[in-house]
Design a protein around this motif. Sequence first.
Motif, mmCIF file in Angstrom:
data_model
loop_
_atom_site.group_PDB
_atom_site.id
_atom_site.type_symbol
_atom_site.label_atom_id
_atom_site.label_comp_id
_atom_site.label_asym_id
_atom_site.label_seq_id
_atom_site.Cartn_x
_atom_site.Cartn_y
_atom_site.Cartn_z
ATOM 1 N N ASP B 186 0.830 -1.188 0.000
ATOM 2 C CA ASP B 186 0.000 0.000 0.000
ATOM 3 C C ASP B 186 0.872 1.248 0.000
ATOM 4 O O ASP B 186 2.032 1.210 0.403
ATOM 5 C CB ASP B 186 -0.902 -0.012 1.227
ATOM 6 N N VAL B 187 0.249 2.350 -0.397
ATOM 7 C CA VAL B 187 1.027 3.566 -0.639
ATOM 8 C C VAL B 187 1.691 4.107 0.638
ATOM 9 O O VAL B 187 2.830 4.566 0.589
ATOM 10 C CB VAL B 187 0.153 4.613 -1.377
ATOM 11 N N THR B 188 1.033 4.012 1.782
ATOM 12 C CA THR B 188 1.686 4.525 3.004
ATOM 13 C C THR B 188 2.871 3.637 3.387
ATOM 14 O O THR B 188 3.884 4.115 3.890
ATOM 15 C CB THR B 188 0.718 4.616 4.213
ATOM 16 N N ILE B 189 2.741 2.336 3.121
ATOM 17 C CA ILE B 189 3.836 1.409 3.415
ATOM 18 C C ILE B 189 4.943 1.573 2.373
ATOM 19 O O ILE B 189 6.134 1.523 2.697
ATOM 20 C CB ILE B 189 3.316 -0.053 3.406
ATOM 21 N N GLN B 190 4.550 1.809 1.127
ATOM 22 C CA GLN B 190 5.536 2.054 0.074
ATOM 23 C C GLN B 190 6.440 3.223 0.450
ATOM 24 O O GLN B 190 7.662 3.152 0.311
ATOM 25 C CB GLN B 190 4.818 2.368 -1.247
ATOM 26 N N ALA B 191 5.824 4.299 0.948
ATOM 27 C CA ALA B 191 6.604 5.475 1.330
ATOM 28 C C ALA B 191 7.603 5.111 2.427
ATOM 29 O O ALA B 191 8.764 5.525 2.391
ATOM 30 C CB ALA B 191 5.661 6.588 1.801
ATOM 31 N N GLN B 192 7.162 4.295 3.401
ATOM 32 C CA GLN B 192 8.070 3.880 4.486
ATOM 33 C C GLN B 192 9.247 3.068 3.940
ATOM 34 O O GLN B 192 10.393 3.281 4.335
ATOM 35 C CB GLN B 192 7.333 3.013 5.509
ATOM 36 N N ASP B 195 11.714 5.235 1.943
ATOM 37 C CA ASP B 195 12.521 6.009 2.903
ATOM 38 C C ASP B 195 13.611 5.126 3.506
ATOM 39 O O ASP B 195 14.767 5.532 3.624
ATOM 40 C CB ASP B 195 11.642 6.530 4.051
#
Lengths: 334, 332
Positions: B186-192, B195
């Motif tokens: 998911d996109v919020t996990i992708q961002a993590q 990073d």
Amino acid sequence: MTEPLVEVAALSKHFPLGGKNFFGRRHGAVLRAVDEVSLRIMPGETLGLVGESGCGKSTLGRLLLRLIEPTDGNLIFNGAEITRLKGAALREVRRSMQIVFQDPYGALNPRMAVEDIIAEPLIIHGARQGPGTRKQVASMLDRVGLPARALDRFPHEFSGGQRQRIGIARALILSPRFVVCDEAVSALDVSVQAQIVNLLQDLQREMGLTYLFIAHDLSVVRHISDRVAVMYLGKVVEVAQKHAIYAAPLHPYTQALIAAVPASHPADRSRGKRVRIAGDIPSAFNPPSGCRFHTRCPYVMPVCREVVPPLVEPVPGHHVACHLIDASPAGAPT
Amino acid sequence: MSLLEVRGLTTGFMTGSGEITAIEDVSFSLNAGEILGIVGESGSGKSVTALSIMGLLPSPPARLISGEVIFEGQTLTNMSDRQMQTIRGPGISMIFQEPMTSLNPVFSIGEQIMETIRAHERLSPAKLRERAIEMLDKVGIPSAARRMDDYPHQMSGGQRQRVMIAMALACRPRLLIADEPTTALDVTIQAQILDLLMDLRDEFGMAIIIITHNMGVIAETADRVLVMYAGRVIEEAPVATVFDRPLHPYTRGLLECVPSLTEDRARLVAIPGTLPEPTRRPPGCRFSVRCSHAIPACSAALPPLELLEPDHSAACIRALDLAPIRTADLAP
């Protein structure tokens, strides 16, 4: 004022987990896939539905089509209550509501020729196999951009994008009014994805369709939708016109979701600049108390752990469920 | 000297209808600490490029037809399997798209990380466990010591991808190849995870090849970009150049066909048609049949990847006619 084409009120779907006890009663917990969701979709509108995996967006789409039975709540289609319709009456309503699935490989029967795949809904609804039906199917194929010679071919002879066109033709052959697109472009390569998005928009204009566009890609949803609803763990947390929700999201989850979308240019890299939400989505099997987002929310307050925030309308047309937002217009978290 | 040098890499696969080339003449180099993004759609050959570098393609049906891969001065392409084992892990590590199928469901994650370290280093059991916990901690698994005995099914998709990264990093590789590392997330996990990859690059100075179909992931992470189409590299440049001044019509198409998060577009600019199957590639430029700027000369010969501007190569005979004039060229 126009009546909504689709309206749901406090719709819930709970999946019981675990076995039955000695007396045949279910024990153990329930998974609240969709929990008291209320929404309206206006005729000709595209409502985008976004959220991360497990938030219940696909379950909600299937509930609207009565593909699965709601546990509770009401479902109104075209002014009529359809929550408990059965048999022939349900079949009649289903002519007007269709679905396009995500996986263009799994959604088509590999042993059926394209003509039979697209004609099947017609046959189910009483048409006879023959030149008339064949002509209708050929004209539908043309509308979705496939040549007539595709009629006698089988799904494996087509690329992913072409298969998705076949799936769209099948959904539209009965001239429905309402179509659920469940991640309909997510499995496609970007160059093909743009073709299918354009096709869906053209068909909407030509046929006066109403869409529920379920997707996790926020850019695609922004492009195709008029309004957007955001779900988190079975709850709708925010609904608004697309420009309002993308330019000024009110719910901290919506804000985090938009902030997490990768930059469109290396100069706008987000690392170290934007707020990240930590952790994973909790299990819908045992969701957090109060506001379900409180375990990941950067603005969490004591009340969030206790009380489920109601969906309020601080700005006309902009609905949000967050304790930081007063029902009166003002006080958005920044 | 660059860390990795790939020269003219061409890999074929034997199929029922003869040998097809999955990648052709792929060349690039990568410096220590650099992040190279390889972008392309499915079937472009980006994963085959990675697997060819790692020597992980089963042979037969795969076969290295020509070219070489040089890592830290050693030629990998003529190494034995046994020699390659010493490179995989401490030299080059790889993570895959699907963290669920890449982990063994019947061993705890701690055991799997320790197994990786054990294969390359001799450490006492206590030290081994300590190192595994340290790696889990580095990739952001909370209460790492306690989660050592968890099994893959007890973790979420994002956590499993973190475990995969911990395993890949356990031998402190100088190069990490990440093949669609966030596509299933998911996109919020992708961002993590993105990073995290960049933090780890900064901390350990390792180079990363990130393979993706998502131009956003490239924009977020890459220093340099390689664009692939139908088995060939069609453009290569620093990341800002690719976004500001794409020279190949396909690269331009890739950037234009995705909707924007901030701007309204009435209609998306789609690229017509689909990527050709390897057996049905058109003559000449492989993109010519989908290209709105194609001229007869495009289908006459395969355009070579040429350096057209400083540090910017593209494989298109019309690239410079079609590209907007650079403001620098207008200055007196």
